[in-house]
Every structure is written in C-alpha cells, then in structure tokens.
Design a protein around this motif. Structure first.
Motif, PDB file in Angstrom:
ATOM      1  N   HIS A 158       0.831  -1.206   0.000  1.00  0.00           N
ATOM      2  CA  HIS A 158       0.000   0.000   0.000  1.00  0.00           C
ATOM      3  C   HIS A 158       0.863   1.251   0.000  1.00  0.00           C
ATOM      4  O   HIS A 158       0.576   2.217  -0.727  1.00  0.00           O
ATOM      5  CB  HIS A 158      -0.917  -0.012   1.225  1.00  0.00           C
ATOM      6  CG  HIS A 158      -1.851   1.153   1.292  1.00  0.00           C
ATOM      7  ND1 HIS A 158      -1.519   2.339   1.919  1.00  0.00           N
ATOM      8  CD2 HIS A 158      -3.107   1.328   0.816  1.00  0.00           C
ATOM      9  CE1 HIS A 158      -2.522   3.182   1.826  1.00  0.00           C
ATOM     10  NE2 HIS A 158      -3.502   2.599   1.167  1.00  0.00           N
ATOM     11  N   SER A 159       1.927   1.242   0.796  1.00  0.00           N
ATOM     12  CA  SER A 159       2.789   2.422   0.880  1.00  0.00           C
ATOM     13  C   SER A 159       3.594   2.638  -0.384  1.00  0.00           C
ATOM     14  O   SER A 159       3.765   3.772  -0.836  1.00  0.00           O
ATOM     15  CB  SER A 159       3.734   2.283   2.077  1.00  0.00           C
ATOM     16  OG  SER A 159       3.010   2.151   3.281  1.00  0.00           O
ATOM     17  N   ARG A 163      -3.000   2.082  -3.308  1.00  0.00           N
ATOM     18  CA  ARG A 163      -4.023   1.461  -2.473  1.00  0.00           C
ATOM     19  C   ARG A 163      -4.618   0.189  -3.051  1.00  0.00           C
ATOM     20  O   ARG A 163      -5.176  -0.628  -2.312  1.00  0.00           O
ATOM     21  CB  ARG A 163      -5.143   2.463  -2.198  1.00  0.00           C
ATOM     22  CG  ARG A 163      -5.865   2.956  -3.426  1.00  0.00           C
ATOM     23  CD  ARG A 163      -6.999   3.872  -3.048  1.00  0.00           C
ATOM     24  NE  ARG A 163      -7.735   4.341  -4.210  1.00  0.00           N
ATOM     25  CZ  ARG A 163      -8.950   4.857  -4.144  1.00  0.00           C
ATOM     26  NH1 ARG A 163      -9.548   4.968  -2.974  1.00  0.00           N
ATOM     27  NH2 ARG A 163      -9.556   5.270  -5.224  1.00  0.00           N
TER      28      ARG A 163
END
Length: 412
Positions: A158-159, A163
């Motif tokens: 996600h980072s 997302r």
C-alpha cells in the motif's frame, strides 16, 4: 510434516492452501487501508468488513453440501477463482458507492467459506489416516505464518505501490491457489444428487451421532464468543489505560501468533493416545487471557497468557480436524466441517455485539472475569462426555477400520 509433504497430491493441496492463506492474511489489512483512503472511509469500513464476514457465513452454509456432492479439488479451484474475482472487483470499485464495494467483498468472503470446508474434507480424502495428523499440523503452521506475514506485506504494498496493489496481490495469490489443487476429478463416494436441504439435514443427523463433536463445538463457540471477543474488545482499552500506549496490542497479538506456530510444531511431533484431554485443557487455557486482562498489572503476564492461548488453540485444532476426518464417513466430512465453521464463527459476532453493553452495565473487570472462568470451565466439563478424551464415539464402529475405497489411496 516432511514425510507427508513428500506425497505429491498433498503437497499440491498444501501449496494451494498456503497461497490461499497468504491472500487471506493480506485481505483484511488491504481492505482497511484501501477503504480508509476514501472520503467516507471510516463510515464505510465497518460495512465492508461486515460484508466479508457475512459472505464467509453465506458461503459456509452450502459449502458442505457442495463439497460432498461434487469433486472437492474442483470445488477448491472454483472457490479460489470466486475470491480472486471478488477481490479484483473490490479493487476496481473502491471509488464507487459503498454498496458496490460491499457486494464485491461479500463475493470474496463467500469463496473463503466454501474453500475451508472443501479443504478439510479433501485432506481426509487424499491423505491416509497415519499421516492426517501431520498434514493438519502442516496446514496450521503455514496458515499461522501467513497470517503474521500478510498484514506486513499489505502495508508495504500500500505504501509503495498504491491502495489497490495489495488487493491485486491477494487476487493473484488466489489465482495461484486455484491452479494448484491436485487433479483428482472424482466426486466423493456415497455422494448423492438429492435435494440440497435433504443433504444438509443428513449432515445435521450425522453431527448428532457424535457427542464429542457437539460438546467440543459448544466449547469452541464459547471460546470465540466470550474469550476471543473479550480480548479484542478490552485489549486496546487495557493497553491505553493501564500501560499508557498501544504497544501491548501488537505484543499480545504477536505472542498469540507465535504461540500458535509453536503449538503446530509441537503437534507435528506429538500424537497423544488420548488427544481430547490436552486438546480441551489447552482450549480452556484461553480463559487465562481475559483473566490476565482483568487482574494483571505486569504486561509480560498478559503477553505470556496470549502465547499460551495461541498454543492452546492449535493443540485443540489439529487433533480436532484429524478426528473429524477419521470418525465421519468420507462423503459427509465437508458438511460436518461446514457446520463446525458456520456455528463457531457465526457466534463470534454475537459476542462482539453483546459484550460492550455488558461491559458498560457492569464494568470491564467483572465481564472479563466471567468470560475467563466460563471458557475454562466449559472446556473442562466436556471431558465428562463419553468419548471426549479420545475424540471417538464409543457407540459407533471405527470408520478407520472400514474399507478405505479407491479415493483413500489417492495420496500415493
């Protein structure tokens, strides 16, 4: 575990389960992070997570009939494809109304409900009795490792990648899980083509024949609805109020996972002659967790009790699954496993819904004490049930001594 993993059919099945477990470990964290990025993320989050749980229960309801009526390897593959499709849809629908996202997540949850029951029955079908205990230990160990690693992978993806990345990774893992089950195309022996309600009723009648199963299931319901629910509700509060931060949450949950992995390794080496005795004692040991949360003022006591509780659930789970595979006729095993998952996990949300009101009315310490004592006493009382100490029903002939049929040798 090494011996049973040398069997090609089980090795493929285990790899499929491991890929599925990795995706299952990813999914909740991936959903939380992706949904919270929406403008209405906090409001939508509860609905989305609830849809996943509802999907699992809706999938578990017919799962036993499906996996007992059709080839189980194909059932595994199709359920994994269903989860992959639901997860891809969720990634694509993140910005659409919440109802559309919930529908996609519900689809993925339903696939999980079908997969679990079919997998447990297929282990009993492909693996000979002498190796089933080790096969269930290998399954549990890979599951616990994946449940620990999954959230970390989700956060990193996600980072670094956005997302939707972790959701797409989960979907890819489920595609791998769909491709790996052994090519074993026969329907279970004894499977019929009766009405689905008739088939489900047959599973209920079979469950009633096994007093040890009904007693263990009742104890497991209390474990989830009181012990597990009390931990998740009160651990964040105790961590903040008694220890001044959130660090205890991660430490306690990590200790639980580590204890579960150690329990799986132990059970891979140990096959007690009376497996129900350590299984029920250690299932009851989870009552130490709410008791520690109620009374312990040293963090290491809570962490240690969580580790003991984690080991306890696997010392229960592995002989429990093995007993179902041994005692229940092969063409009914998926229905019994589905009933196990449906009843036990179906009662868990009830505890999460009712305990907050009890805590508000009587106080957290009293509720935690009652939950802990009930979990311990209920598990120990089951040992008074005939057959509980060995997870066998003394009134029935041992199915392991009956002819295994052509599918029992498929592992070779």
């Amino acid at each position: 575990m090494i011996t049973v993993l040398r069997q090609r059919a089980f090795r493929r099945l285990w790899l499929s389960h491991t890929a599925s477990a990795a995706a299952t470990g990813l999914m909740p964290t991936a959903l939380i992070l992706a949904v919270l990025d929406r403008h209405d993320g906090f409001t939508a989050l509860g609905l989305v997570l609830g849809a996943r749980t509802l999907g699992f229960l809706l999938g578990a309801l017919p799962a036993g009939v499906i996996a007992d009526r059709y080839p189980r390897a194909k059932t595994l593959a199709y359920s994994s494809l269903l989860r992959a499709a639901g997860t891809v849809a969720a990634a694509l629908l993140l910005d659409l109304p919440t109802i559309a996202l919930c529908a996609a997540v519900l689809l993925a949850g339903a696939g999980e409900g079908v997969f679990r029951s079919a997998y447990q029955a297929l282990v009993g079908e492909l693996v000979t009795e002498e190796h089933r205990h080790s096969a269930n230990a290998a399954t549990t160990l890979s599951l616990r490792i994946c449940l620990v690693a999954g959230p970390t992978i989700a956060v990193v993806a996600h980072s670094g990648l956005g997302r939707t990345a972790s959701l797409l990774i989960a979907a890819g893992l489920w595609l791998v899980a769909a491709a790996l089950p052994p090519r074993h195309g026969a329907a279970p022996e004894g499977s019929g083509r009766a009405n689905a309600f008739v088939d489900f009723g047959e599973g209920l009648r079979e469950a009633r024949k096994h007093r040890w199963f009904l007693a263990g299931l009742a104890a497991l319901v209390l474990w989830l609805a009181l012990g597990e629910a009390a931990k998740y509700l009160m651990l964040p509060i105790i961590s903040q109020e008694r220890f001044g931060g959130d660090w205890l949450i991660g430490a306690a949950l990590g200790a639980y996972s580590l204890g579960a992995a150690c329990g799986a390794v132990l059970m891979s080496r140990w096959q007690p002659r009376r497996p129900g005795v350590p299984a029920m004692i250690m299932l009851g040991s989870y009552g130490l967790v709410p008791l520690a949360l109620a009374f312990a003022h040293q963090s290491w006591i809570i962490i240690a009790c969580c580790a003991i509780g984690g080991a306890g659930i696997e010392i229960f789970n592995i002989p429990w699954f093995t007993a179902i595979q041994r005692e229940v006729p092969q063409h009914l095993q998926a229905r019994i496993s589905a009933l196990d998952f449906l009843v036990s996990y179906g009662m868990s949300p009830l505890g999460l819904a009712l305990l907050p009101a009890a805590i508000a009315a009587t106080g957290g310490m009293l509720v935690l004490t009652v939950c802990g004592v009930v979990v311990i006493v209920a598990a120990l009382l089951t040992l008074l049930v005939p057959g509980m100490a060995t997870f066998t029903d003394p009134r029935r002939p041992d199915p392991a001594k009956q002819p295994l049929g052509k599918t029992a040798t498929a592992a070779t």
